[in-house]
Motif scaffolding. Sequence first.
Motif, mmCIF file in Angstrom:
data_model
loop_
_atom_site.group_PDB
_atom_site.id
_atom_site.type_symbol
_atom_site.label_atom_id
_atom_site.label_comp_id
_atom_site.label_asym_id
_atom_site.label_seq_id
_atom_site.Cartn_x
_atom_site.Cartn_y
_atom_site.Cartn_z
ATOM 1 N N PHE A 17 -7.567 10.052 -8.822
ATOM 2 C CA PHE A 17 -6.482 9.375 -8.111
ATOM 3 C C PHE A 17 -7.031 8.627 -6.891
ATOM 4 O O PHE A 17 -6.742 7.450 -6.668
ATOM 5 N N ALA A 18 -7.831 9.317 -6.105
ATOM 6 C CA ALA A 18 -8.349 8.706 -4.875
ATOM 7 C C ALA A 18 -9.226 7.494 -5.177
ATOM 8 O O ALA A 18 -9.225 6.511 -4.430
ATOM 9 N N TRP B 3 -3.777 13.397 -8.831
ATOM 10 C CA TRP B 3 -4.321 13.739 -7.513
ATOM 11 C C TRP B 3 -5.796 14.065 -7.702
ATOM 12 O O TRP B 3 -6.288 14.155 -8.823
ATOM 13 N N GLY B 4 -6.483 14.225 -6.603
ATOM 14 C CA GLY B 4 -7.902 14.545 -6.685
ATOM 15 C C GLY B 4 -8.770 13.285 -6.748
ATOM 16 O O GLY B 4 -8.326 12.183 -6.439
ATOM 17 N N GLU C 276 -0.173 24.054 -9.140
ATOM 18 C CA GLU C 276 0.218 22.646 -9.217
ATOM 19 C C GLU C 276 1.713 22.456 -9.454
ATOM 20 O O GLU C 276 2.302 21.477 -8.998
ATOM 21 N N PRO D 153 1.126 4.084 -4.457
ATOM 22 C CA PRO D 153 0.943 5.421 -5.037
ATOM 23 C C PRO D 153 2.257 6.129 -5.352
ATOM 24 O O PRO D 153 2.293 7.012 -6.211
ATOM 25 N N LEU D 154 3.337 5.722 -4.683
ATOM 26 C CA LEU D 154 4.623 6.405 -4.893
ATOM 27 C C LEU D 154 5.293 5.968 -6.187
ATOM 28 O O LEU D 154 5.952 6.747 -6.857
ATOM 29 N N LEU E 274 0.806 -1.235 0.000
ATOM 30 C CA LEU E 274 0.000 0.000 0.000
ATOM 31 C C LEU E 274 0.837 1.283 0.000
ATOM 32 O O LEU E 274 0.583 2.177 -0.802
ATOM 33 N N PRO E 275 1.866 1.391 0.874
ATOM 34 C CA PRO E 275 2.628 2.651 0.843
ATOM 35 C C PRO E 275 3.393 2.875 -0.468
ATOM 36 O O PRO E 275 3.564 4.014 -0.898
ATOM 37 N N TYR F 108 -0.647 6.875 3.328
ATOM 38 C CA TYR F 108 -0.923 5.459 3.050
ATOM 39 C C TYR F 108 -0.001 4.508 3.803
ATOM 40 O O TYR F 108 0.040 3.319 3.504
ATOM 41 N N SER F 109 0.763 5.011 4.737
ATOM 42 C CA SER F 109 1.734 4.130 5.400
ATOM 43 C C SER F 109 1.578 4.162 6.912
ATOM 44 O O SER F 109 2.548 4.281 7.626
ATOM 45 N N ARG G 239 2.140 17.107 -2.025
ATOM 46 C CA ARG G 239 1.632 15.910 -2.698
ATOM 47 C C ARG G 239 2.495 14.685 -2.363
ATOM 48 O O ARG G 239 1.969 13.631 -1.987
ATOM 49 N N VAL G 240 3.818 14.846 -2.468
ATOM 50 C CA VAL G 240 4.704 13.716 -2.178
ATOM 51 C C VAL G 240 4.581 13.311 -0.710
ATOM 52 O O VAL G 240 4.542 12.122 -0.377
ATOM 53 N N LEU H 265 1.551 11.247 -0.239
ATOM 54 C CA LEU H 265 1.746 9.871 -0.713
ATOM 55 C C LEU H 265 2.590 9.069 0.275
ATOM 56 O O LEU H 265 2.351 7.893 0.511
ATOM 57 N N GLN H 266 3.583 9.747 0.865
ATOM 58 C CA GLN H 266 4.487 9.025 1.766
ATOM 59 C C GLN H 266 3.848 8.699 3.107
ATOM 60 O O GLN H 266 4.145 7.664 3.688
ATOM 61 N N THR I 60 -8.065 17.508 -0.282
ATOM 62 C CA THR I 60 -8.398 17.821 -1.670
ATOM 63 C C THR I 60 -7.503 17.040 -2.630
ATOM 64 O O THR I 60 -7.947 16.582 -3.687
ATOM 65 N N ILE I 61 -6.247 16.873 -2.264
ATOM 66 C CA ILE I 61 -5.298 16.138 -3.121
ATOM 67 C C ILE I 61 -5.606 14.643 -3.088
ATOM 68 O O ILE I 61 -5.533 13.965 -4.117
ATOM 69 N N ALA I 62 -5.921 14.130 -1.912
ATOM 70 C CA ALA I 62 -6.236 12.705 -1.771
ATOM 71 C C ALA I 62 -7.570 12.569 -1.043
ATOM 72 O O ALA I 62 -7.618 12.262 0.146
ATOM 73 N N PHE J 21 3.136 22.842 -3.618
ATOM 74 C CA PHE J 21 2.153 21.812 -3.950
ATOM 75 C C PHE J 21 2.821 20.446 -4.079
ATOM 76 O O PHE J 21 2.347 19.453 -3.530
ATOM 77 N N GLN J 22 3.936 20.425 -4.805
ATOM 78 C CA GLN J 22 4.586 19.130 -5.056
ATOM 79 C C GLN J 22 5.126 18.515 -3.772
ATOM 80 O O GLN J 22 5.080 17.296 -3.586
#
Lengths: 522, 184
Positions: free
Chosen positions: A369-370, A365-366, B120, A357-358, A353-354, B137-138, B129-130, B133-134, B60-62, B125-126
């Motif tokens: 993506f979700a 995104w948005g 964006e 997405p990486l 899972l981690p 979900y972990s 976003r990263v 993600l990091q 909003t991003i995820a 933003f970047q």
Amino acid sequence: MARIAFQDESAVVIIGSGAGGGTLAHELTRRGIQVVVLEAGKRQSTETFSQVPGEAFLQLTWLDARTQSGDWGVAKNFPTLPAWHCKTVGGTTVHWTAATPRFEPWELRAKSTYGNIPGTSLIDWPISYQELKTYYILAERRLGVTRRDGVPGLPASNNFKVMYAGAKKLGYKRVHTGHMAINSRAQDGRGMCIQQGFCVQGCKMGAKWSTLYTEIPRAEMTGNLDLRIECMATRIEHATNGRVNAVVYRDGQGREQRQKARIVCIAGNGIETPRLLLLSDSSKFPQGLANSAGQVGRNYCHQIIGFAWGIFDKPVHSWRGATLAGVIEDEVKNDPSRGFVGGYRMELCTLDLPTFPLVGLPYGWGRDFASIMENYRNIAGMLINGEDMPRAENRITLNRDVKDAFGLPVANVHVDEHPNDQAMRKHAQAQMSRVYEAIGAKRVVLGPTPPATHNTCSARMSADPREGVTNAWGQTHDIPNLFISDGSAMTTAGAPNPTLTIVALALRQAEYISREMKTHKI
Amino acid sequence: MDQLVTLNRRELLKSTTGLLMGWVVAGSPLALIAPGRAWAVDLTAFTSSEGAALLSMARTIAPHDKLDDAAYALVIQSVDGDASKDANTLKMFKEGLASIGTSFAASSESERVEALEKIESSAFFQTMRVKILQVLYSNPIAYAYFGYEGEAFSKGGYLRRGFNNLRWLPEVPTEDSGPLPAGA
């Protein structure tokens, strides 16, 4: 364990302890040859492997700075990480997913088979399939490869059931749980696969072959191995006669050390191996070692790799089970009517899972993506693993503007994709999508090209010294006691995952080195 | 959740500039692992309203509507740590927050998406976003929400815990598969 003196001029020094270096170290030491292995990374074990994906990544990965250029997707999507391989005892055999297919005979005759493809630097291997096959058989026995020599296949996981059903609907014939260096039953002092799924984080069962707990400890038991961990080779020195005679390195405390050597074998993976040759320039070899033909670092191959994810309306739980244990082999053929030369496999794949997405998903995104993430448990996965075309300008060079911890120029990885690469990827993505759509996927998501894990051909074997760096034994054309002992020496990438071939070549090279030492040719 | 609470206690000893807090929603997957728990994240680099804007940005991003705010708060906690350690990072975040405006968290989703699309390509933003993600979900909250079971070695792998329990497709014939180990 042996303690070899810095001034001892009789030892073979091997740089790197992965599939190539670790295997070579075992093969030489069991023949009574004294070996120093310099390994840049630390030593982990089945006990210390982290089961937290982010931690495991930091524990095992080669994270020293690199730069990159060119139009390949990795430069855009993963600008600071062109390649994903290991810096640890055992090298990339610690995180590999253990798929061990062989080259096809026609793949070794790449230039003859594919013809003159503009914009490539294709050549044929200087080894015949018949000769390599002898060492494939030895390597497969060494690694305990499934579906070879009476070793049973791995059982089918949920993720493979999805791949299999779709592949059969499309009429594919060569679909099975793969030739894997993962124990389908306990053997060789290693446990059986319990379908953990954490292949990439280091196999805590030791069911997956790795030099870390096979070749390296066996080499240590001979009493002939001096393994030095956290030792980063920075330069290879030579005598006035042009023969190499020492390796300069930084030890774990950052102190510079110098180990004399009778023979030096480099097995630092396809980026660091040419970097070290280039870093070792001298007044006699101003272009770097073994580089009189200007071939060091060129023809870098990384294979065509990219994910396809099939989203279903029922659970798959793809993460349960051996990560890569499944393959469709029907596209491993040279059929230019598909719009490209060379072949590819479709191999089972899943990401935790981690990591998913990486590394696994395209930029996004948005809500869209979700929505993919929301379906994580219903996703089946596979990837293309195919042959990329060698190009002279796809190469490893020194970037003198960026320095590592020791003040040395870092490697720059430059890749411009060949149209053949793009055509192959497009074909494979369409086929992978069809596999999932054939059994009712709601949606197929095509992932990006991940950081390269199959770094090869950057110091390649060639019959003609003008076209490569080494002869058919990995012995450099320029310097008889300097060898390339990893995937860098592969002539072309072919479609197979490279490790089995690296091991086979190391077994063969070890015979050659010990023979040449006995007769005092080196 | 223990991670949040522990950090929280330690951070309280330091000077804080803001606070994010909430309650684990009853009936959410997280409630199974953290029943009835309130959570709070102290911020050292950001004010409470900045923290709320960053949390809204992460959502909003995820956008996982049913994923508890506590999971997103871990992201904010992480960027707050980064920003409090490095002046350049802090400056980038402060400028980024200024660029999306003070009403960001109160805006509708379509307005927030529009605002983020404009920035964006920015480092702000970047980086966010990263980081999402990091971090998002972990952690155990996300594992529970997405149904991911994580490491399996300590439980004997998935060999006896469903690695091959998919029943909505045919079984693979033995010749293309392999035997189950004895006892599996």
